[in-house]
Design a protein around this motif. Sequence first.
Motif, short mmCIF file in Angstrom:
data_model
loop_
_atom_site.label_atom_id
_atom_site.label_comp_id
_atom_site.label_asym_id
_atom_site.label_seq_id
_atom_site.Cartn_x
_atom_site.Cartn_y
_atom_site.Cartn_z
N THR A 1 34.24 51.03 40.99
CA THR A 1 33.21 51.25 42.02
C THR A 1 32.69 49.95 42.62
O THR A 1 31.84 49.99 43.51
N ILE A 2 33.18 48.81 42.14
CA ILE A 2 32.68 47.53 42.64
C ILE A 2 33.85 46.67 43.09
O ILE A 2 35.00 46.89 42.73
N ASN A 3 33.52 45.66 43.88
CA ASN A 3 34.52 44.71 44.36
C ASN A 3 34.02 43.31 44.02
O ASN A 3 33.11 42.79 44.67
N ALA A 4 34.59 42.72 42.98
CA ALA A 4 34.14 41.40 42.53
C ALA A 4 34.48 40.34 43.57
O ALA A 4 35.57 40.35 44.16
N ILE A 5 33.55 39.41 43.78
CA ILE A 5 33.77 38.34 44.75
C ILE A 5 34.54 37.18 44.14
O ILE A 5 34.97 36.28 44.86
N GLY A 6 34.71 37.18 42.83
CA GLY A 6 35.43 36.11 42.15
C GLY A 6 35.30 36.25 40.65
O GLY A 6 34.74 37.23 40.15
N GLU A 7 35.82 35.28 39.92
CA GLU A 7 35.75 35.32 38.48
C GLU A 7 35.53 33.93 37.91
O GLU A 7 35.85 32.91 38.54
N LEU A 8 34.95 33.90 36.72
CA LEU A 8 34.77 32.66 35.96
C LEU A 8 35.30 32.90 34.57
O LEU A 8 34.92 33.87 33.91
N SER A 9 36.21 32.04 34.12
CA SER A 9 36.83 32.21 32.82
C SER A 9 36.38 31.10 31.88
O SER A 9 36.54 29.92 32.18
N ALA A 10 35.83 31.50 30.72
CA ALA A 10 35.37 30.50 29.75
C ALA A 10 36.51 29.77 29.09
O ALA A 10 36.30 28.77 28.41
N ALA A 11 37.75 30.26 29.27
CA ALA A 11 38.91 29.60 28.65
C ALA A 11 39.38 28.41 29.48
O ALA A 11 40.23 27.65 29.03
N ARG A 12 38.85 28.24 30.66
CA ARG A 12 39.27 27.14 31.53
C ARG A 12 38.45 25.88 31.26
O ARG A 12 37.50 25.89 30.50
N GLU A 13 38.85 24.79 31.95
CA GLU A 13 38.13 23.54 31.80
C GLU A 13 36.72 23.70 32.36
O GLU A 13 36.47 24.52 33.23
N SER A 14 35.82 22.87 31.84
CA SER A 14 34.41 22.99 32.24
C SER A 14 34.24 22.79 33.74
O SER A 14 33.34 23.36 34.36
N GLU A 15 35.14 21.98 34.37
CA GLU A 15 35.01 21.73 35.80
C GLU A 15 35.28 22.99 36.61
O GLU A 15 34.89 23.10 37.77
N ARG A 16 35.97 23.97 36.01
CA ARG A 16 36.34 25.16 36.75
C ARG A 16 35.42 26.34 36.44
O ARG A 16 35.70 27.46 36.83
N LEU A 17 34.34 26.08 35.72
CA LEU A 17 33.38 27.14 35.43
C LEU A 17 32.30 27.20 36.50
O LEU A 17 31.15 27.49 36.23
N ARG A 18 32.71 26.91 37.71
CA ARG A 18 31.79 26.90 38.84
C ARG A 18 32.46 27.61 40.02
O ARG A 18 33.63 27.35 40.33
N LEU A 19 31.74 28.48 40.64
CA LEU A 19 32.26 29.23 41.78
C LEU A 19 31.33 29.02 42.96
O LEU A 19 30.15 29.37 42.89
#
Length: 219
Positions: free
Chosen positions: A56-74
């Motif tokens: 029922t929803i459409n996510a605008i993006g995702e954040l994965s805790a398994a990635r590098e800290s620099e990529r935990l930003r959207l």
Amino acid sequence: MLPCRSIDTMRAILHASLLLVLCCWCSLARANTEKVIFTAPDASIRDVVDALDTSTINAIGELSAARESERLRLRVELPRAFPTSEAPRGVDSWVHLRNLKPGARYEARVCWAATAPSDFWLSVHPHSNGERVPGSHLYLKISAIASYYTTNATLMTHPEPVLVDIILDEFLLGVLPRSLLNVGLFIAFMAVVSWYVGIWMLNWIGAVAQREMKKQKAA
């Protein structure tokens, strides 16, 4: 015992040093921030009764805790609207939080420029995807309203999207957000330096005061 004038001088110098440190950090205060703190579930939450139906929803993006800290930003432009009786919190947007460590404590933040007056509400929700996957998965709900007034009729009817940074931050030992580790180390370093500088200044002022007292007695 130190003369009162020497003690006052020492206090003035310490206060000036503290003010200088605070001024150095003022340049970092460039945005407003709204956040939510939560603990990742211990296992897959597909069987939770109140789990979110992701169809029922459409996510605008995702954040994965398994990635590098620099990529935990959207960085994304979020839609917003003025509140109404049907939608008192404006427009809802969703971000998929993936690969969370079960039982770990996290903080999700939304940061936006102070030149774009807005109000945000954040909450996290479990979801049901019908399959078990490693790690914990949640959805971050971000509700946004415009909180300004203008004579521009178009902007009052259709507020422009607001540019935001959405940040996923894990707590170290459940106490300190990982992204603030460098700040914490800097504060600890400055505290140690200030302690020794304060002792040195106290000794120096004491020595000056004693010399002045000896001169006055000799006179």
